[in-house]
Design a protein around this motif. Structure first.
Motif, PDB file in Angstrom:
ATOM      1  N   LEU A   1       0.324 -22.943 -37.877  1.00 53.58           N
ATOM      2  CA  LEU A   1      -1.154 -22.544 -38.610  1.00 53.58           C
ATOM      3  C   LEU A   1      -1.982 -23.858 -38.922  1.00 53.58           C
ATOM      4  O   LEU A   1      -1.393 -25.013 -38.760  1.00 53.58           O
ATOM      5  CB  LEU A   1      -0.375 -22.233 -39.927  1.00 53.58           C
ATOM      6  N   GLN A   2      -3.183 -23.749 -38.764  1.00 53.03           N
ATOM      7  CA  GLN A   2      -4.157 -24.676 -38.940  1.00 53.03           C
ATOM      8  C   GLN A   2      -4.229 -25.121 -40.436  1.00 53.03           C
ATOM      9  O   GLN A   2      -4.271 -24.224 -41.190  1.00 53.03           O
ATOM     10  CB  GLN A   2      -5.714 -24.171 -38.656  1.00 53.03           C
TER      11      GLN A   2
ATOM     12  N   GLN B   1     -10.964 -28.286 -41.945  1.00 55.27           N
ATOM     13  CA  GLN B   1      -9.835 -28.177 -41.374  1.00 55.27           C
ATOM     14  C   GLN B   1      -9.316 -29.607 -41.362  1.00 55.27           C
ATOM     15  O   GLN B   1     -10.113 -30.648 -41.079  1.00 55.27           O
ATOM     16  CB  GLN B   1      -9.764 -27.848 -39.922  1.00 55.27           C
ATOM     17  N   VAL B   2      -8.114 -30.010 -41.403  1.00 51.66           N
ATOM     18  CA  VAL B   2      -7.282 -31.292 -41.312  1.00 51.66           C
ATOM     19  C   VAL B   2      -7.695 -31.817 -39.852  1.00 51.66           C
ATOM     20  O   VAL B   2      -7.520 -31.158 -38.797  1.00 51.66           O
ATOM     21  CB  VAL B   2      -5.806 -31.247 -41.466  1.00 51.66           C
ATOM     22  N   LYS B   3      -8.411 -32.849 -39.571  1.00 52.68           N
ATOM     23  CA  LYS B   3      -8.742 -33.590 -38.262  1.00 52.68           C
ATOM     24  C   LYS B   3      -7.928 -34.986 -38.223  1.00 52.68           C
ATOM     25  O   LYS B   3      -7.841 -35.494 -39.216  1.00 52.68           O
ATOM     26  CB  LYS B   3     -10.092 -33.508 -37.997  1.00 52.68           C
TER      27      LYS B   3
ATOM     28  N   GLU C   1      -4.312 -29.181 -50.176  1.00 54.36           N
ATOM     29  CA  GLU C   1      -3.979 -28.977 -48.900  1.00 54.36           C
ATOM     30  C   GLU C   1      -3.409 -27.923 -48.729  1.00 54.36           C
ATOM     31  O   GLU C   1      -2.251 -27.530 -49.541  1.00 54.36           O
ATOM     32  CB  GLU C   1      -3.503 -30.440 -48.310  1.00 54.36           C
ATOM     33  N   GLY C   2      -3.612 -27.135 -47.525  1.00 53.44           N
ATOM     34  CA  GLY C   2      -2.570 -25.836 -47.433  1.00 53.44           C
ATOM     35  C   GLY C   2      -3.346 -25.094 -46.322  1.00 53.44           C
ATOM     36  O   GLY C   2      -3.901 -25.606 -45.467  1.00 53.44           O
ATOM     37  N   SER C   3      -2.844 -23.967 -46.453  1.00 54.34           N
ATOM     38  CA  SER C   3      -3.583 -22.841 -45.110  1.00 54.34           C
ATOM     39  C   SER C   3      -4.906 -22.651 -45.749  1.00 54.34           C
ATOM     40  O   SER C   3      -5.437 -22.897 -46.667  1.00 54.34           O
ATOM     41  CB  SER C   3      -2.826 -21.549 -45.445  1.00 54.34           C
ATOM     42  N   GLY C   4      -5.795 -22.245 -44.920  1.00 59.36           N
ATOM     43  CA  GLY C   4      -7.311 -21.918 -44.907  1.00 59.36           C
ATOM     44  C   GLY C   4      -7.437 -20.944 -46.150  1.00 59.36           C
ATOM     45  O   GLY C   4      -8.571 -21.224 -46.887  1.00 59.36           O
ATOM     46  N   ALA C   5      -6.749 -19.904 -46.065  1.00 60.28           N
ATOM     47  CA  ALA C   5      -7.093 -18.985 -47.296  1.00 60.28           C
ATOM     48  C   ALA C   5      -6.730 -19.594 -48.698  1.00 60.28           C
ATOM     49  O   ALA C   5      -7.383 -19.570 -49.557  1.00 60.28           O
ATOM     50  CB  ALA C   5      -6.191 -17.616 -47.105  1.00 60.28           C
ATOM     51  N   ASP C   6      -5.387 -20.448 -48.574  1.00 60.78           N
ATOM     52  CA  ASP C   6      -5.140 -20.937 -50.044  1.00 60.78           C
ATOM     53  C   ASP C   6      -6.259 -21.999 -50.415  1.00 60.78           C
ATOM     54  O   ASP C   6      -6.685 -22.025 -51.614  1.00 60.78           O
ATOM     55  CB  ASP C   6      -3.689 -21.664 -49.976  1.00 60.78           C
TER      56      ASP C   6
END
Length: 113
Positions: free
Chosen positions: A4-5, A22-24, A46-51
């Motif tokens: 997961l991104q 997004q984490v880069k 920090e977590g999933s995009g939806a969270d």
């Protein structure tokens, strides 16, 4: 299974809005609202995009509510002072009205009409 991104919750130093990115590998990021380019200093989550998006909504909502508090107290102060002024005007009676001025000097204003 694909990984997961991951996303981070960041806050712009210029417009003060929270947003999910997004984490880069790079520490540089650009604000989506005002376009300000800045360095990554602190993650507020920090977590999933939806969270992260849900967290951003909550943080921006709380920030908006907190910023409205001084405005509400200012509006209450202004409305209280307006009510106080209305009370003072009612005590003066007809002295401050045009009718009172016209009644006290009817002959002096007849040439204007």
């Amino acid at each position: 299974m694909a990984s997961l991104q991951r996303s981070r919750v960041l806050r712009c130093c210029s417009c003060r809005l929270f947003q999910a990115h997004q984490v880069k590998k790079s520490v540089k990021w650009t604000c989506k609202a005002c376009g300000e380019k800045q360095s990554f200093l602190q993650a507020y989550g920090e977590g999933s995009g939806a969270d992260c998006r849900r967290h951003v909504q909550k943080l921006n909502l709380l920030q908006g509510q907190v910023s409205e508090l001084p405005l509400r107290s200012l509006e209450e102060t202004v409305s209280a002072s307006e009510e106080e002024n209305v009370g003072h005007q009612q005590c003066r009676g007809a002295e401050g009205s045009w009718e009172g001025a016209m009644e006290s000097h009817p002959a002096g204003y007849s040439h204007i009409l």
